[in-house]
Design a protein around this motif. Structure first.
Motif: not given
Lengths: 347, 354
Positions: B191-192, B194-196, B203, B199-200
């Motif tokens: 998650l860290m 990955a692109q934001l 998540a 990642a969202m």
């Protein structure tokens, strides 16, 4: 339903005599000193051991000495404190709840800290480590108080099972709201995903000064309750018959766990697994005596945290892998091996 | 089927006994448990109807019921039956599946913290999905496949690592904790990195969501669950005997290792089905058996009340997930932990006051 998951009968640990326990403890202490020195020496710029010792005892203004004093030493001391705190908190909470699955997070410490940090980031726009610390610490304390309040409503003291379940409930609610806040606001999500990894890297000596008093006080409390907790392990009725004041022991343990785990989480983020695993390993070595478990945990937990931190610095040079991530990767195989090697002792 | 009243020995609670096929099949039924199951089911259906009625386009409840029985205009029929019904039904049956799988694992581990998580399933499923999402972007089928593969491989690895001439419950838990902790770390790391946005998205999947599930998904899930749930019910009697310990259960003629393996497979398969369809929906499996146990006042976790409670929990959570911040749709997993947790806390406090 019984709280202990184990069907295995209690048996003494690997070291069966007190002399054996003491000598293994000395070996572990020696290992801890080595790891402490290595943690100061190893990094993106490796510093030879003689220079490390020279910097500690005869400081001059060379680059190496400056690196050690400004970066490596605070980080190492923080790792030592955080390791001791998390390990001890785990040992205490497992003894109190008589549940081998309990970790410090079970009282809502991690969830409370994460919740407060995400509220701070999302609503108050905090962004520096110093602001994080206070939000996380207050969140952790508030969550634990809430869990304890819910667990002890009604007649009688808080029973272990009710505390555990109240911790699950509150932790879940706070965790849900935290991820809700994060998923609704990308900025919060971005900060939280890094905070969640857990790291010792950002701390300076001021962080150490902030959390050290709380952790040292917590360690003192843990030492005091180690003996009464042996009575608690026999069950509430027997413990009361032996003259232990169950309600007071519980309160002291809760305060100790909150201070220890709260301060550690505030400073380094949620580093999982240490509190869960190290007490198990200690129990396998020394058997069920809480006094020995306390002593071993204090030494073994920082060894795990610091070696995880060192490995995190080495494997991805010049970048770093957060300590919270590495901890599980070096700790879990040890745990699994141990679980396979001997008949595990339950609580 | 004959329903005889309370038998000679008084156990303190009214029970009824069902006998089918002459005397071949008999089952003692606790009347309070049955009542609780009935009430929970009625509540779950009521919540489901409410969910069908509300949305961007509000429909009165009587028209919803009319539409369900085929007595409404084509337009109403389309909105209620074709658009909203599959998702609502999915919430009900997946909630029941999660409740049952939670009850199975809590009975197996004899621990209220037991859930499919202990065998590492959810962490593995999340890892599988994360790999697919971060590497390829991933469509629904790819992500579901990745999650299934990750979850099942993890569960298998945990079982094999814990195997040493038999799987002892406690060793299974310890190995499960270790493997889950490693995978959770791996997930945090992915998650860290990955692109934001990626990642969202990951998540959101990781929180569990029923958004966009339709009729085809309902058919697949219900066929699988129709096979699995009877297996669970058949295994429930040896499961309760196993709770007394391996030795006592063996003395009663239970094949301890075989039953445990069967229960593990059924429990993992139930969770796997739900996870593949909707992502790892947390907390239903953990809280439903405990809440149901407290409501029905039974001695241990039982499958049927857990199933009813799970259905009610997930249906209610889905209603809130859709409507609480409308038009923003929350992942249902976030709501399940919030309402499940709050209700659980209230229940604990009320229980304590008595």
């Amino acid at each position: 339903m019984s709280t202990a998951a184990s069907g295995a009968e209690r048996r003494p640990g690997l070291a069966e005599t007190n002399a054996g326990r003491m000598s293994w403890l000395l070996v572990a202490l020696g290992l801890l000193v080595l790891v402490l020195l290595a943690s100061i020496a190893v990094g993106s710029k490796d510093i030879p051991l003689p220079t490390v010792i020279e910097a500690l005892f005869a400081y001059n203004d060379s680059d190496d000495h400056a690196i050690i004093m400004a970066l490596r030493l605070p980080r190492t001391v923080l790792g030592l404190l955080v390791g001791m705190a998390l390990g001890l908190a785990g040992a205490l909470i497992q003894a109190l709840t008589r549940n081998p699955l309990a970790d410090p997070g079970i009282l809502g410490v991690n969830a409370g800290a994460a919740f407060a940090v995400s509220v701070g980031v999302g609503l108050f726009g905090i962004s520096t480590i110093h602001q994080y610390i206070w939000f996380a610490f207050l969140g952790a304390i508030a969550a634990t108080v809430l869990v304890y309040a819910i667990g002890s409503v009604g007649r009688g003291a808080a029973t272990p099972i009710r505390l555990t379940l109240a911790g699950i409930a509150i932790g879940a609610v706070l965790g849900g709201i935290t991820s809700g806040l994060a998923l609704l606001a990308p900025e919060t999500f971005d900060r939280m995903r890094f905070w969640n990894a857990g790291s010792l890297a950002v701390a300076g000596m001021d962080t150490v000064y902030v959390i050290a008093p709380f952790i040292l006080f917590g360690i003192g409390l843990a030492a005091v309750v180690a003996r009464p907790l042996n009575a608690v392990a026999l069950g509430d009725d027997l413990a009361a018959a032996l003259g232990a004041n169950i309600a007071r022991i519980r309160a002291v343990v809760i305060v100790a766990v909150t201070l220890l785990a709260g301060a550690a989480t505030a400073a380094a983020g949620p580093i999982g697994f240490v509190g869960l695993m190290v007490p198990h390993v200690a129990r396998w070595i020394v058997g069920p005596d809480q006094r020995w478990i306390t002593a071993y945990t204090i030494v073994l937990a920082p060894i795990l945290v610091l070696s995880a931190d060192i490995i995190g610095r080495i494997v991805m040079r010049p970048g770093e892998l957060q300590v919270g991530i590495v901890t599980a990767f070096i700790g879990a195989p040890v745990l699994i091996l141990l679980a396979r090697r001997r008949k595990v002792s339950g609580l | 089927m004959s329903d005889t009243p309370t038998t000679g020995i008084a156990f303190g609670r009214p029970t009824g006994i069902v006998r089918l096929f002459g005397e071949r099949f008999s089952q003692r039924l606790d009347l309070r448990t049955l009542t609780i199951c009935g009430v929970l089911l009625v509540l779950a259906v009521a919540v489901a109807v409410l969910t069908l009625a509300s949305g961007e386009y509000q429909i009165p409840v009587d028209q919803v019921i009319g539409a369900l029985f085929g007595q409404a205009s084509a337009k109403l029929h389309m909105v209620v039956v074709e658009w909203r019904l599959p998702r609502t039904l999915l919430a009900l049956i997946m909630g029941a599946a999660l409740g049952v799988s939670g009850a199975i694992f809590q009975s197996l581990t004899r621990n209220p913290l037991g859930s499919p998580d202990v065998i590492g399933f959810n962490a593995g499923a999340y890892t599988g999905a994360l790999v697919i999402i971060t590497m390829t972007g991933g469509g629904f089928v790819a992500v579901a496949g990745g999650a299934l593969a990750g979850g099942i491989l993890t569960a298998l690895a945990v079982y094999l690592l814990a195997w040493r001439g038999g799987v002892q419950g406690f060793r299974l838990i310890i190995v499960g904790i270790g493997v889950s902790a490693m995978l959770t770390s791996l997930n945090t790391w992915m998650l860290m990195r990955a692109q934001l946005e990626v990642a969202m998205a990951a998540a959101t999947w990781g929180a569990g969501s029923l958004n966009g599930l339709g009729l085809d998904r309902l058919l697949q899930v219900s066929v699988i669950l129709a096979l699995l749930l009877p297996c669970a019910l058949i295994l429930s009697r040896p499961m309760h005997q196993l709770e007394m310990g391996d030795d006592a259960a063996r003395a009663l003629g239970v094949n301890a290792e075989g039953t445990r393996l069967g229960l593990t497979v059924v429990g993992v398969a139930l969770t796997a089905t739900v996870t593949a369809a909707a992502g790892p929906i947390m907390f239903v499996a953990l809280s439903a058996p405990q809440i149901a146990r407290r409501l029905s006042g039974s001695a241990g976790v039982a499958l049927l009340p857990s199933a009813c409670m799970g259905a009610l929990l997930l249906a209610a959570a889905d209603f809130l997930a859709q409507r609480a911040f409308a038009p923003t749709q929350l992942p249902v997993g976030i709501v399940t932990v919030c309402i499940g947790g709050l209700y659980f806390a209230c229940l604990l406090m009320r229980e304590a006051r008595r």
